[in-house]
Scaffold this motif. Structure first.
Motif, short mmCIF file in Angstrom:
data_model
loop_
_atom_site.label_atom_id
_atom_site.label_comp_id
_atom_site.label_asym_id
_atom_site.label_seq_id
_atom_site.Cartn_x
_atom_site.Cartn_y
_atom_site.Cartn_z
N ALA A 1 0.82 -1.21 0.00
CA ALA A 1 0.00 0.00 0.00
C ALA A 1 0.86 1.26 0.00
CB ALA A 1 -0.93 -0.01 1.21
N ALA A 2 1.86 1.30 0.86
CA ALA A 2 2.74 2.48 0.92
C ALA A 2 3.44 2.71 -0.41
CB ALA A 2 3.77 2.30 2.03
N ALA A 3 3.91 1.62 -1.01
CA ALA A 3 4.64 1.75 -2.27
C ALA A 3 3.74 2.23 -3.40
CB ALA A 3 5.27 0.41 -2.64
N LEU B 1 2.34 6.32 4.72
CA LEU B 1 2.27 5.72 6.05
C LEU B 1 0.82 5.58 6.52
CD1 LEU B 1 5.34 7.25 7.90
CD2 LEU B 1 5.15 5.11 6.64
N ASP B 2 -0.05 6.48 6.08
CA ASP B 2 -1.48 6.32 6.39
C ASP B 2 -2.02 5.04 5.77
OD1 ASP B 2 -1.95 8.56 8.00
OD2 ASP B 2 -2.36 9.86 6.30
N ALA B 3 -1.66 4.81 4.50
CA ALA B 3 -2.11 3.60 3.82
C ALA B 3 -1.59 2.35 4.51
CB ALA B 3 -1.66 3.63 2.36
N ALA C 1 -4.03 -8.49 -0.90
CA ALA C 1 -3.97 -7.66 -2.10
C ALA C 1 -5.14 -6.68 -2.13
CB ALA C 1 -3.97 -8.54 -3.35
N ALA C 2 -6.33 -7.18 -1.84
CA ALA C 2 -7.52 -6.32 -1.82
C ALA C 2 -7.39 -5.25 -0.74
CB ALA C 2 -8.76 -7.17 -1.59
N SER D 1 -6.77 0.41 0.80
CA SER D 1 -6.05 1.36 1.65
C SER D 1 -5.37 2.43 0.82
CB SER D 1 -5.04 0.62 2.53
OG SER D 1 -5.69 -0.28 3.40
N VAL D 2 -4.88 2.07 -0.35
CA VAL D 2 -4.27 3.04 -1.27
C VAL D 2 -5.28 4.11 -1.64
CG1 VAL D 2 -3.44 3.38 -3.63
CG2 VAL D 2 -2.48 1.53 -2.23
N ASP D 3 -6.46 3.66 -2.08
CA ASP D 3 -7.47 4.63 -2.50
C ASP D 3 -7.94 5.51 -1.35
OD1 ASP D 3 -7.75 4.51 -5.27
OD2 ASP D 3 -8.96 2.71 -5.19
N MET D 4 -8.06 4.93 -0.16
CA MET D 4 -8.46 5.74 0.99
C MET D 4 -7.42 6.82 1.27
SD MET D 4 -10.45 3.37 3.78
CE MET D 4 -9.19 2.11 4.02
#
Length: 293
Positions: free
Chosen positions: A182-184, A197-199, A231-232, A237-240
């Motif tokens: 997610a961070a990447a 870091l939030d993700a 993965a999901a 988390s990326v989109d959030m």
């Protein structure tokens, strides 16, 4: 050392002070520690990406069956579904999920994979990276840099907690892999370090307390589906994070909480196969059948 860091907060300070992305800090740190050149370090990661790409391809193109026979072919089934049907989850989501499953199936059949950070969580980073690369036409150079970003998150978790299912449950394995991913991806998509870091924080919070209960002690069931969920989890988390949603609890505190939860889990729920679904009636039956072959 100029580029050393031990926590998320230190990484934030370092990125801001040096005016660099996470991936740049991580390459510089590796150069300081290893004594290898940036080119050597970068090329080693290029090779890692190639292995990841090959493992996804192998999982989809070959008839995979795990050594125990418990899993194999599930990734293909999901691929066929999103290619031929309107799906509930959406094509990008299922492409990433099925790709992550493909890698875990290759691992379970004794194929070549990258343990990122563990064999039990090996599908999450490759599945998401390869999918995002394809869907957003992201070049390999950017993906390789993203792997350095992911490694920075994994390093912090390993330094302050654990990435081992035997020590911290599956939250430590697939949770860390999802956090790294997610961070990447956030950084690849243009997010700043705080969003990265939030993700990562949100991925951990989403599966806090997840136990490690492999049937017959093998990295197959329920690991295959947990790589899919990882993965999901990373994608959501990326989109959030990119939407501006923040983690109320800071990353370092989330990692600390994850470790605390892991230590408090019963011995039976940390890769011993004595609890969870491994201890179910069917789980015990399958274990007996596998070892009596």
């Amino acid at each position: 050392m100029r580029y050393d860091f031990n926590s998320g907060n230190e990484l934030i300070d370092l990125c801001n002070r040096e005016n660099k992305k996470i991936w740049e800090i991580m390459i510089n740190r590796e150069e300081e520690i290893s004594g290898n050149s940036k080119e050597e370090i970068y090329n080693a990661m290029v090779n890692n990406l190639k292995v990841m790409e090959d493992s996804v391809k192998k999982g989809f193109e070959e008839d995979i069956k795990s050594v125990s026979g418990l899993i194999g072919g599930e990734a293909k089934l999901l691929k066929e579904r999103y290619e031929n049907n309107k799906t509930v989850s959406g094509t990008i989501m299922l492409k990433a999920v099925s790709s992550s499953m493909a890698v875990l199936e290759v691992n379970a059949s004794m194929g070549r994979i990258i343990a990122a950070p563990t064999a039990g969580s090996c599908g999450i980073i490759p599945g998401v990276f390869i999918t995002i690369g394809d869907e957003f036409d992201i070049d390999d150079d950017t993906l390789v840099k993203g792997l350095f970003t992911a490694s920075a998150i994994g390093y912090i978790v390993a330094k302050n907690a654990t990435v081992s299912g035997a020590e911290g449950g599956c939250q430590a394995e697939t949770g860390t892999a999802a956090a790294m991913t997610a961070a990447a991806i956030v950084e690849i998509m243009g997010g700043d370090i705080h969003q990265c870091l939030d993700a990562a924080s949100m991925t951990f919070k989403n599966i806090m307390g997840l136990v490690c209960d492999p049937v017959a002690g093998l990295v197959e069931v329920p690991c295959l589906k947990r790589n899919a969920i990882g993965a999901a989890n990373a994608l959501i988390s990326v989109d959030m994070a990119l939407a501006g949603i923040k983690s109320i609890i800071p990353f370092d505190e989330v990692v600390e909480a994850m470790y605390s939860v892991g230590k408090s889990l019963s011995h039976d729920l940390k890769e011993t196969s004595l609890g969870g679904i491994a201890a179910s009636k069917t789980g015990k039956k399958l274990s007996k059948e596998i070892f009596n072959k």
